[in-house]
Each structure stands twice: as C-alpha cells, then as structure tokens.
Scaffold this motif. Structure first.
Motif, PDB file in Angstrom:
ATOM      1  N   LEU A  55       0.843  -1.192   0.000  1.00 11.76           N
ATOM      2  CA  LEU A  55       0.000   0.000   0.000  1.00 11.76           C
ATOM      3  C   LEU A  55       0.879   1.243   0.000  1.00 11.76           C
ATOM      4  N   GLY A  56       1.947   1.213   0.797  1.00 10.06           N
ATOM      5  CA  GLY A  56       2.878   2.337   0.839  1.00 10.06           C
ATOM      6  C   GLY A  56       3.568   2.544  -0.493  1.00 10.06           C
ATOM      7  N   ILE A  57       3.936   1.460  -1.178  1.00 11.86           N
ATOM      8  CA  ILE A  57       4.579   1.550  -2.500  1.00 11.86           C
ATOM      9  C   ILE A  57       3.634   2.227  -3.488  1.00 11.86           C
ATOM     10  N   ILE A  58       2.375   1.814  -3.469  1.00 21.13           N
ATOM     11  CA  ILE A  58       1.383   2.402  -4.381  1.00 21.13           C
ATOM     12  C   ILE A  58       1.228   3.891  -4.111  1.00 21.13           C
ATOM     13  N   VAL A  59       1.177   4.288  -2.856  1.00 21.14           N
ATOM     14  CA  VAL A  59       1.032   5.701  -2.502  1.00 21.14           C
ATOM     15  C   VAL A  59       2.251   6.486  -2.972  1.00 21.14           C
ATOM     16  N   LYS A 118      -7.491   3.861   4.249  1.00 18.86           N
ATOM     17  CA  LYS A 118      -6.736   2.662   4.551  1.00 18.86           C
ATOM     18  C   LYS A 118      -5.494   3.004   5.349  1.00 18.86           C
ATOM     19  N   ALA A 119      -4.818   4.074   4.997  1.00 18.29           N
ATOM     20  CA  ALA A 119      -3.611   4.482   5.715  1.00 18.29           C
ATOM     21  C   ALA A 119      -3.953   4.807   7.160  1.00 18.29           C
ATOM     22  N   GLU A 120      -5.073   5.467   7.382  1.00 17.73           N
ATOM     23  CA  GLU A 120      -5.487   5.780   8.742  1.00 17.73           C
ATOM     24  C   GLU A 120      -5.806   4.493   9.499  1.00 17.73           C
ATOM     25  N   THR A 121      -6.418   3.525   8.804  1.00 22.23           N
ATOM     26  CA  THR A 121      -6.729   2.249   9.421  1.00 22.23           C
ATOM     27  C   THR A 121      -5.443   1.522   9.794  1.00 22.23           C
TER      28      THR A 121
END
Length: 192
Positions: A14-18, A45-48
């Motif tokens: 998820l971090g890579i995509i961001v 999602k990041a907050e989760t």
C-alpha cells in the motif's frame, strides 16, 4: 515468533502504491493540486493501518508490562523464600547443625544408610546427639540413599568378594548396614 518479511505485509505494498502515485503527481506541475481517486481511496486505509499499528503497539506494550510484573513478582517470591530459609537456618540450634554436618560426613565418606547414620548419631558409643538433633540431621540431609547402598555394595564386592545374596543380606541386616530392601535391591541390580 516468526515474523513475515516486510515485502509480504499488505501495508508495505500500500505504501509503495502511494509513493508511486505521489511521484507521478510531482511530474505534472500544471495539474491541479486536487486529490486523485486512488489517493482518496488509500487515505482511509492508511489511517486504518495507523490505527491498527497503534493498537498492536499498545497490546505489545501491555503484554511486555504484564511479563515484567510477573517476573518481578517471581523474583520477590524467590527473595522471600531465600530470606525464610536463612531465617530458619539462623534459628537452628548449634547442636542440630553439628548433627547435620556429622550425618553428611557419614553419608559421603562411609556411604551409610539413613537408619545407620541415625543410630550412629544417637549412640552412646558414637556421637551422643539427642534424638531431636539426630532427627533434624536425617530430615535435612541431601543424600541419594540408593547410591549409598550401591557404593557400600561395591565395597563388599571388591574387598570381600561376597555373593549378591550375601551383599543383599549385609545391606539389609539390623546388625549390618540397615538399608531398606528397596535400596539394597537397587544396589544389587546395579552392581558391576
């Protein structure tokens, strides 16, 4: 606990995509600074993820705190037990301590039985300890009586060339070693 490699964790991807999305937006300087659909979708999602990590961190901290408290309680209990034993040792009369030392010597050097040591400690021809001191010694001596019987049996076998039944009788005799039948049988079974 086996930890997954970082590249197998969902929040890593998820971090890579961001990051890729942010780099892509930096190249287009004329674009409006409004958020794209993919960024809007990833923000919750990041907050989760942040909330989950915080919860995991709190749970881990609580588990570590409980483990530390448990260890501290264990150490305090051990210290209390040691203090209790020291207090008991200091409250033991001198004669009881002397009887225990004599009993230990008889057990280690002469490989005597429990009953034989008791009788030696209380004998008018032996140590002449009172019955309480002798019993204290017997109750507190740390000896493997079966091993003492075996060592005594080995002595009879080597120095007197006695038969197994003769050694057994000598080990269990009231006029001999005074070992229990179980201790004597152990000696015979393990005699080389």
């Amino acid at each position: 606990m086996n930890k997954k490699p970082i590249y197998k964790k969902w929040w890593f991807w998820l971090g890579i995509i961001v990051v890729i999305g942010l780099i892509g937006n930096m190249g287009d300087k004329e674009a409006k600074p409004s958020a794209t659909a993919s960024e809007v979708a990833t923000q919750p999602k990041a907050e989760t993820v942040s909330t989950e990590q915080t919860t995991e961190d709190k749970e881990q901290a609580e588990a570590e705190k409980k483990a530390a408290e448990k260890q501290k309680a264990k150490e305090e209990a051990e210290a209390a037990e040691l203090a209790k034993k020291e207090a008991e040792a200091n409250s033991v009369p001198r004669e009881h301590k002397a009887a225990l030392k004599s009993a230990q010597t008889y057990a280690e050097i002469m490989h005597m039985s429990k009953k034989g040591i008791y009788e030696q400690l209380t004998s008018e021809y032996g140590e002449k300890f009172d019955k309480e001191a002798a019993q204290y010694a017997i109750d507190n001596i740390q000896v493997d009586w079966k091993e003492n019987a075996l060592k005594s049996a080995q002595n009879y076998a080597e120095s007197m060339n006695m038969s197994d039944s003769g050694i057994y009788d000598q080990l269990t005799s009231e006029y001999g070693e005074k070992f229990t039948k179980e201790e004597a049988q152990y000696a015979i079974d393990n005699l080389e």
